[in-house]
Design a protein around this motif. Structure first.
Motif, PDB file in Angstrom:
ATOM      1  N   UNK A 124       0.795  -1.225   0.000  1.00  0.00           N
ATOM      2  CA  UNK A 124       0.000   0.000   0.000  1.00  0.00           C
ATOM      3  C   UNK A 124       0.826   1.273   0.000  1.00  0.00           C
ATOM      4  N   UNK A 125       2.030   1.212   0.547  1.00  0.00           N
ATOM      5  CA  UNK A 125       2.827   2.440   0.653  1.00  0.00           C
ATOM      6  C   UNK A 125       4.178   2.320  -0.046  1.00  0.00           C
ATOM      7  N   UNK A 126       4.517   1.115  -0.481  1.00  0.00           N
ATOM      8  CA  UNK A 126       5.822   0.923  -1.102  1.00  0.00           C
ATOM      9  C   UNK A 126       6.968   0.948  -0.099  1.00  0.00           C
ATOM     10  N   UNK A 127       6.635   0.746   1.193  1.00  0.00           N
ATOM     11  CA  UNK A 127       7.670   0.757   2.230  1.00  0.00           C
ATOM     12  C   UNK A 127       8.118  -0.668   2.536  1.00  0.00           C
ATOM     13  N   UNK A 156       9.194   2.881  13.835  1.00  0.00           N
ATOM     14  CA  UNK A 156       8.602   4.210  13.811  1.00  0.00           C
ATOM     15  C   UNK A 156       8.272   4.531  12.362  1.00  0.00           C
ATOM     16  N   UNK A 157       7.023   4.922  12.116  1.00  0.00           N
ATOM     17  CA  UNK A 157       6.651   5.385  10.783  1.00  0.00           C
ATOM     18  C   UNK A 157       6.751   6.901  10.763  1.00  0.00           C
ATOM     19  N   UNK A 158       7.299   7.415   9.673  1.00  0.00           N
ATOM     20  CA  UNK A 158       7.576   8.851   9.567  1.00  0.00           C
ATOM     21  C   UNK A 158       6.869   9.391   8.328  1.00  0.00           C
ATOM     22  N   UNK A 159       6.240  10.565   8.451  1.00  0.00           N
ATOM     23  CA  UNK A 159       5.596  11.190   7.296  1.00  0.00           C
ATOM     24  C   UNK A 159       5.621  12.703   7.470  1.00  0.00           C
ATOM     25  N   UNK A 192      -2.811   8.548   9.229  1.00  0.00           N
ATOM     26  CA  UNK A 192      -4.130   8.145   9.733  1.00  0.00           C
ATOM     27  C   UNK A 192      -4.568   6.808   9.172  1.00  0.00           C
ATOM     28  N   UNK A 193      -4.231   6.588   7.884  1.00  0.00           N
ATOM     29  CA  UNK A 193      -4.701   5.369   7.204  1.00  0.00           C
ATOM     30  C   UNK A 193      -4.061   4.110   7.789  1.00  0.00           C
ATOM     31  N   UNK A 194      -2.965   4.247   8.524  1.00  0.00           N
ATOM     32  CA  UNK A 194      -2.271   3.065   9.051  1.00  0.00           C
ATOM     33  C   UNK A 194      -3.160   2.253   9.987  1.00  0.00           C
ATOM     34  N   UNK A 195      -4.025   2.962  10.738  1.00  0.00           N
ATOM     35  CA  UNK A 195      -4.929   2.291  11.682  1.00  0.00           C
ATOM     36  C   UNK A 195      -5.715   1.173  11.008  1.00  0.00           C
ATOM     37  N   UNK A 196      -6.356   1.507   9.885  1.00  0.00           N
ATOM     38  CA  UNK A 196      -7.178   0.513   9.189  1.00  0.00           C
ATOM     39  C   UNK A 196      -6.310  -0.422   8.354  1.00  0.00           C
ATOM     40  N   UNK A 197      -5.262   0.139   7.740  1.00  0.00           N
ATOM     41  CA  UNK A 197      -4.390  -0.676   6.889  1.00  0.00           C
ATOM     42  C   UNK A 197      -3.758  -1.830   7.670  1.00  0.00           C
ATOM     43  N   UNK A 198      -3.386  -1.566   8.945  1.00  0.00           N
ATOM     44  CA  UNK A 198      -2.631  -2.551   9.720  1.00  0.00           C
ATOM     45  C   UNK A 198      -3.501  -3.263  10.752  1.00  0.00           C
ATOM     46  N   UNK A 199      -4.820  -3.090  10.623  1.00  0.00           N
ATOM     47  CA  UNK A 199      -5.740  -3.724  11.558  1.00  0.00           C
ATOM     48  C   UNK A 199      -5.455  -5.228  11.650  1.00  0.00           C
ATOM     49  N   UNK A 217      -0.894   0.474  16.277  1.00  0.00           N
ATOM     50  CA  UNK A 217      -0.399   1.755  15.766  1.00  0.00           C
ATOM     51  C   UNK A 217      -0.640   2.822  16.828  1.00  0.00           C
ATOM     52  N   UNK A 218       0.416   3.470  17.291  1.00  0.00           N
ATOM     53  CA  UNK A 218       0.283   4.520  18.291  1.00  0.00           C
ATOM     54  C   UNK A 218       0.847   5.820  17.744  1.00  0.00           C
ATOM     55  N   UNK A 219      -0.023   6.820  17.602  1.00  0.00           N
ATOM     56  CA  UNK A 219       0.426   8.114  17.090  1.00  0.00           C
ATOM     57  C   UNK A 219       1.380   8.760  18.092  1.00  0.00           C
ATOM     58  N   UNK A 220       2.541   9.182  17.593  1.00  0.00           N
ATOM     59  CA  UNK A 220       3.547   9.834  18.450  1.00  0.00           C
ATOM     60  C   UNK A 220       3.847  11.245  17.954  1.00  0.00           C
ATOM     61  N   UNK A 221       3.045  11.755  17.011  1.00  0.00           N
ATOM     62  CA  UNK A 221       3.344  13.054  16.395  1.00  0.00           C
ATOM     63  C   UNK A 221       3.476  14.155  17.433  1.00  0.00           C
TER      64      UNK A 221
END
Lengths: 93, 212
Positions: free
Chosen positions: B69-72, B97-100, B107-114, B119-123
């Motif tokens: 989905x992200x090419x990562x 750690x995911x960085x953007x 935001x999409x990571x929550x559903x993508x990685x369900x 997934x814990x937001x650290x922004x």
């Protein structure tokens, strides 16, 4: 003293917390004799030489490690992730 | 920050986002005044940061979903895979750690990685400062116990460690060298004090920080 964490590489021992002997196994719950539990909770060998002990990489990757250390020289002969040690033990049963 | 800027904020709400470096980082030249500055300190804005913790045994599935989905792809222990301001930073066994560019981008990571990762937001949880310059390595060596010599540490490497007794994660972006250093937000002031004290003898420039 530096400990070579299998994930992070060599790190200052200040990054780690010490637990103690890695050998004791918790006896099976309520089935254990009081003497077995006493042994598990209180009795420890105090070898002059190699000992396998648990260290926690608190300031790094937060992994529990099994470190083989010589108590006379602090020379470290090996470090493994405690998770891998436990999985290997389970597999060997 | 100049008071005029503060006053210019919209009065509609008493609650405004605030950079963790606000009140600490003063833009301009500091420390030794002679010669070229040894370091550039750049407080980072509110970029997107999220901690991904793989469910037991789901590392491969996590990697597959991020790749599709992200090419990562998941970096190995101690490594980063960052392009520009986006990518992944190894954080611990089974954790990254995911960085953007912005928190919204993650935001999409929550559903993508369900089902495969927590997934814990650290922004808003971490404060990040970018440290670069010819003397950056020498200044950091005063508090970092990890060997940052090019022989041992280079671009694409990361370390979770303590700096001046403050828990920190740093990663090297390029060979200039440029490092990003993340600390818990509430430690931003203490960390800034250490960083500027360590940099003073080389002379350093603080670049204007973000408003939030």
């Amino acid at each position: 003293m530096r400990i070579r964490c299998p994930y992070c590489g060599a790190r200052d021992n200040g990054e780690f917390s010490y637990l103690g002997d890695a050998a004791p196994r918790r006896p099976e719950g309520m089935a254990a004799e009081p003497a077995q539990m006493f042994d598990y909770v209180y009795l420890r060998d105090n070898p002059a030489g190699a000992i396998r002990e648990l260290w926690y990489h608190a300031a790094g990757c937060r992994s529990w490690l099994v470190v083989t250390r010589d108590t006379r020289t602090h020379a470290i002969a090996g470090v493994a992730a405690a998770r891998d040690v436990a999985l290997a033990r389970e597999a060997g049963r | 920050m100049p008071e005029t800027e503060v006053a210019a904020r919209p009065a509609s709400s008493a609650w405004q986002p605030r950079s963790p470096w606000e009140g600490h980082a003063r833009p301009g030249r500091h420390g030794r005044a002679e010669g070229a500055p040894g370091l550039i300190l750049q407080p980072r804005g509110r970029s997107g940061l999220a901690l991904l913790i793989a469910a037991p045994g789901r590392d491969t599935e996590l990697g597959n979903r991020l790749a599709a989905h992200l090419g990562w792809s998941l970096p190995e222990p101690g490594r980063t895979r960052i392009a520009g301001e986006r990518g992944l930073i190894w954080a611990a066994p089974g954790q990254w750690l995911a960085l953007a560019e912005a928190p919204e981008d993650l935001r999409e990571l929550d559903t993508l990685l369900d089902g495969v990762a927590a997934v814990t937001d650290q922004s808003d949880g971490r404060a990040v400062v970018r440290v670069s310059g010819g003397r950056a390595r020498e200044a950091l060596a005063k508090g970092v116990t990890v060997d940052l010599h090019p022989r041992a540490f280079g671009p694409g490497r990361t370390a979770v460690t303590g700096i001046a007794h403050i828990g920190a994660q740093l990663w090297q972006r390029d060979a200039e060298p440029t490092y990003d250093i993340a600390v818990a937000r509430s430690f931003a002031g203490s960390f800034w004090d250490w960083l500027t004290a360590a940099s003073a003898e080389f002379g350093y420039v603080v670049e204007p920080g973000p408003r939030a």
